[in-house]
Structure formats: structure tokens, C-alpha cells
Design an enzyme around this catalytic site. Sequence first.
Site, PDB file in Angstrom:
ATOM      1  N   LYS A 198      30.235  32.330  28.710  1.00 17.31           N
ATOM      2  CA  LYS A 198      30.647  33.705  28.424  1.00 17.31           C
ATOM      3  C   LYS A 198      31.959  33.747  27.629  1.00 17.31           C
ATOM      4  O   LYS A 198      32.233  34.686  26.912  1.00 17.31           O
ATOM      5  CB  LYS A 198      30.836  34.442  29.751  1.00 17.31           C
ATOM      6  CG  LYS A 198      31.201  35.904  29.599  1.00 17.31           C
ATOM      7  CD  LYS A 198      31.435  36.532  30.946  1.00 17.31           C
ATOM      8  CE  LYS A 198      31.702  38.010  30.848  1.00 17.31           C
ATOM      9  NZ  LYS A 198      31.906  38.598  32.177  1.00 17.31           N
TER      10      LYS A 198
ATOM     11  N   ASP B 134      40.569  42.717  39.250  1.00 15.54           N
ATOM     12  CA  ASP B 134      39.413  41.828  39.134  1.00 15.54           C
ATOM     13  C   ASP B 134      39.871  40.386  38.921  1.00 15.54           C
ATOM     14  O   ASP B 134      40.249  40.008  37.810  1.00 15.54           O
ATOM     15  CB  ASP B 134      38.522  42.294  37.966  1.00 15.54           C
ATOM     16  CG  ASP B 134      37.275  41.426  37.797  1.00 15.54           C
ATOM     17  OD1 ASP B 134      37.147  40.383  38.481  1.00 15.54           O
ATOM     18  OD2 ASP B 134      36.417  41.792  36.969  1.00 15.54           O
TER      19      ASP B 134
HETATM   20  P1  ADP Z   1      33.133  35.734  37.594  1.00 20.46           P
HETATM   21  O1  ADP Z   1      33.534  37.141  37.412  1.00 20.46           O
HETATM   22  O2  ADP Z   1      34.020  34.757  36.864  1.00 20.46           O
HETATM   23  O3  ADP Z   1      31.688  35.473  37.338  1.00 20.46           O
HETATM   24  P2  ADP Z   1      33.164  35.854  40.546  1.00 20.46           P
HETATM   25  O4  ADP Z   1      33.623  37.221  40.760  1.00 20.46           O
HETATM   26  O5  ADP Z   1      31.810  35.500  41.017  1.00 20.46           O
HETATM   27  O6  ADP Z   1      33.415  35.309  39.095  1.00 20.46           O
HETATM   28  O7  ADP Z   1      34.238  34.910  41.295  1.00 20.46           O
HETATM   29  C1  ADP Z   1      34.116  33.540  41.304  1.00 20.46           C
HETATM   30  C2  ADP Z   1      35.391  32.946  41.880  1.00 20.46           C
HETATM   31  O8  ADP Z   1      35.582  33.462  43.204  1.00 20.46           O
HETATM   32  C3  ADP Z   1      35.306  31.441  42.001  1.00 20.46           C
HETATM   33  O9  ADP Z   1      36.514  30.853  41.541  1.00 20.46           O
HETATM   34  C4  ADP Z   1      35.151  31.220  43.500  1.00 20.46           C
HETATM   35  O10 ADP Z   1      35.714  29.996  43.915  1.00 20.46           O
HETATM   36  C5  ADP Z   1      35.922  32.387  44.062  1.00 20.46           C
HETATM   37  N1  ADP Z   1      35.496  32.732  45.429  1.00 20.46           N
HETATM   38  C6  ADP Z   1      34.266  33.062  45.858  1.00 20.46           C
HETATM   39  N2  ADP Z   1      34.243  33.273  47.179  1.00 20.46           N
HETATM   40  C7  ADP Z   1      35.520  33.071  47.612  1.00 20.46           C
HETATM   41  C8  ADP Z   1      36.163  33.120  48.890  1.00 20.46           C
HETATM   42  N3  ADP Z   1      35.476  33.402  49.992  1.00 20.46           N
HETATM   43  N4  ADP Z   1      37.494  32.863  48.933  1.00 20.46           N
HETATM   44  C9  ADP Z   1      38.188  32.560  47.828  1.00 20.46           C
HETATM   45  N5  ADP Z   1      37.643  32.482  46.606  1.00 20.46           N
HETATM   46  C10 ADP Z   1      36.327  32.724  46.493  1.00 20.46           C
HETATM   47 MG    MG Z   2      33.347  39.095  37.180  1.00 20.83          MG
END
Ligand code: ADP
Ligand code: MG
Length: 535
Positions: free
Chosen positions: A72, A195
Amino acid sequence: MRREPVLGIDLGTTNTCAAHVRNKVPTVVSTDTGRLVLPSVIALNQRSDIVVGNVAKEQMVINPTKTIHGHKRFIGRPFNSPFVRHLAGKFGYDVVEGPDGQTAVSLGDRVVTLPEVSSLVLSHVRTVAQQHLDGSVREAVISVPAYYNDNQRAAVKRAGELAGLEVKRIINEPTAAALAYGFNRGFDQRVLVYDLGGGTFDVSVLELQGNVFQVVATGGDTFLGGVDFDDRIIGYVLETFQREYKIDLSDDAVVMQRVRNAAEAAKMDLSLLSNLVISLPYVAARKGRPLELRVSLSREELNELTSDLVDRTFQLCDEVLGTKGIDPSDIDEVILVGGQTRMPLVQERIHRHFGRPARKGVHPEECVALGAALLGDSLDQIDAVTLIDVLSMPIGIADSKGGFKKIIESNESIPCRRSFSVPPPLDDREYAELDVYQGGSDRIVDNEYLGTVRYPRGAQSMTFRLDEEGILGVSLEGDGHCKEITLATCGTPPSLRNAIEEDIIRRRQLAEQPEAQQDAGLFASIRRVLGRTSR
Ligand code: ADP
Ligand code: MG
């Protein structure tokens, strides 16, 4: 009465999530493995099959050159852009120049464009949704970061089409998150969308008035996200192991990928637990005997390792609020988006900074998809929602020295127009040209090239106009006439070519300087580029 659902898709850097609306209630479509989000990863596996999502992510350790993740970041960007030049070497796969100078990736013996890569993820999402919803799914609303420019939006739309989807709308991620929170709830509030995803931090302030959602300011950092938290743990783990065994594990790519996975898992677990032990058997050998990596880590220690990263997010929040003279205490609600906001430290600090706890209720990984689905569902209802946006990155023109002259400032409400006078063509030439760029730097080489405007002798002023969709139009005034023109995009205009040459010379000079200084220079120049909005 709607027959087929419109899928709302959050095509994230790290994870993709899809949702639909049934009986007015938005719901996430679970993935093929029953989870709610799908890793945005595709791979060409050992058997030369394309795999998507968890399967692709899980084989990344043994197949790094054919596993495409983080794509992305590249979609819709020219291969020549400073952003791509900076980032290309940081992935296990080859980033190459594709058709029309766009960034592409090399996969097996093929060059695959980024819309194609994204379409594989979208196609998978669509197939799973069709199974889940027991019927055909053709329409979608896809979200993009608020700072995406026209090229990037068009590339995402193209990806949707390649996946057999009709993309009804592109929506900005923060706007979608705000919709998930406030749609049909009659709020009159100012909210901040915080975010923190896998690779980027985005902050936006919106004003909600009934179903009017107006973005008033937006900003962030494209190099601040969950992976930076993982990196801190990785650094700590490697250092501890090195101290104990005098062995540096960082040269072994496979071990490093295992350490990376373990670090991320530990980070996530520490959102619930207060301490744990990271344990990886057989990471190295000594005298024929396997060595195990065992490092204990507490939540407190993790907080210490990462607190400056969290601090930085609040600096960025204050910068964005500052552009509109808003005080943190003037925010009615903070909406959490992104998996990394599950970290207790982040939530504590939000509470402290804004004087109120963040809004919980919608899962941070799901709300963007839910909001996109809500917009999709309301599209055939007249005036159901009104989305108003701002420009997130200035648009301007190149001066003769490679500098960037802003014409429309960031955070300007859209639609808007700005006029400026233009110099006559040089000597006895019939035409003059102006190169148009977008970005946050004072130098065009750090910004993104949008196109070139050609104007005839007699033109006195030019007007840049951003319409409701954030699309740039240009008109010329002079000699008693007014003319609409469109931007022509050519490979690399002379202004950029010269600036790139100068930049290469500067980098060579920089290369002779100490490393820390170099990094600071590069990072300062690779700021988030571009911005545009949608309605
Ligand atoms: P993106 O918008 O980049 O696709 P997401 O919103 O799915 O990403 O977030 C992914 C990030 O959130 C990763 O770095 C992951 O390690 C972190 N993450 C997911 N669950 C947890 C949690 N329970 N605690 C801390 N970090 C988390
Ligand atoms: Mg996102």
C-alpha cells in the site's frame, strides 16, 4: 430496496477488513480463517501458486523474495518519487519500474503492478464475502488514507475493478471511522480520529453535525506505526542475547524474521498481560549445541522502550490541532483506529492528553471498514450523508531553482480556488510551461509531480480549482478570455530532472558525512507527500 450488499473495504497497509450492512446494522465479514482482519499480504509460494492473507504471511520467513507486503505504501506512486527511492530497498522483494513509470514489484519471472497486487487481496476478500453472504457481491466502497493524491486513489479504484468490483466511492479512512461512530446518531461534536496502524500514524479532526461529517484538519507521519514498536522490542531482545552469548543474530535473515514475529506477538500479548517471556528455540548453535533465546519482558519495560514513539503521536496531534487553533480540551471525543491503539500506554496517554478517555465501542481494526460499509449502504438514499474534506498537502508550482511555491495551502477546505499571475513565455516563444507539484517540502524533488500546464503568450493569470471530489482543475485568464485546461502528465519534466540531479549531488556530499546526520537529512526530506480528499 437494495438487493446486493455494498462491501465496505479497509485496504490497510498491514491488514484488510471488509464489512457490509444488513438491516441497517454494519457487520464485519469474517475471513476464510474465521478472523476479522486479513493480512494485506500476497505470495507466490514454492508450488508457484498465488496465496493471500494468513497463508501468505505465515510463509514469509522461508519465502521473503516472493512475499509482497506493505505494498500500500507504493501504490499509485511513480517509481522515480523520493518516497519510493527511499523505501524500495527495505523490503525482501524487488521493487521495480513498471508500465508508465509507475512502481511495480517483481514476482517470479513477472513484473506485477501494484493495482494487480492489491486486486489479489480485494479479490480474496470478495470471494470470501460472497461465500459468507451467500450471493454475489459486485459493489464496494474502499477507504484510503486522507493524504492520498489522485494517482493513488485512481490506482486503488483500478485494483477494485481488477478484482471485479464496481468501486462506488473512495472514502478517506478517518471519515469512515467517524461515520462508524456517528452515523445517524445526531451528534453535534468535534472529534479527533487517532489512527495508529502498522506503519503509519494519521490524525484528523472532524466536526459532526447530524449526518454532515466535515474534516477540519488532518496530518500525521507515514513512518510511525506498530512496526516501530516491534523494532524497539527486537533491538532489546538482540542486545540481551548478544550480552549473554556474544552472538549477533541480526545477520541471519530467517532468525530475524522469527524474532520479528515473536516481538510482535509479545507486544500484542502485553496489551493484556503484565509480563511474559519471549522464547525462541534454536536461534544459533555453539559447539554443535543449539542455543535458545529467552528474554523476559514486562509491560513496564515495553512502555519505557516505546514511550517516545507515543510522545511523538501527541506532538503530531498538537500540530494538527494548532493549524486550526484548537485546544486538546476542545475535543469532544477521541476515536481510536488501528491495532496499535490497543496498547494500554497509548490509551492512558490519550486520556491524559485530552482529559477524557478514548471512545471505545467499535473495534479499532474494524471501524474504517464499518464506516465504508455504512456509506455504501446509504449511497442510494438522497442526502443521507454529506462528507466535507480539506486538502492535506499543499499544491503548488516549481520555481526556476527547484523550489516549491505553494498555491493552495494544506488544510484548506474543499472546494476552493486560488488565482496567481504567470510570467510571459521567454524570448520569442509562443508558450510557457508550469510544473505542478504536491507535497510538504520546500523543494520539488521531495514532493510529488502532478502534471504540467502549458499556456500561451497573453495569459496573465492562472486559477487552480479543487472541486468537491478534490480533483484539480486549471483555468487561464488574460487577453479578455478565460480557458479551462487540463494537466498533462509527462514522464519527468525538466524542472524535476534538474532538481533530481542536484539532489543526487547533494546526497553524494551527504554520504561523506557521519551516518546519523545523513539519516536525519533523509527523514526530513521523506515527509508524507500528497493529499486530496473525497466526497
Ligand atoms: P493497518 O492500518 O496498517 O493495516 P492495523 O490497524 O491492522 O494496521 O494495525 C496493525 C498494527 O496493530 C500492527 O503493528 C499490530 O502489531 C498492532 N496490534 C494489533 N493488535 C494489537 C494489540 N493487541 N496490542 C498492540 N498492538 C497491536
Ligand atoms: Mg488502518
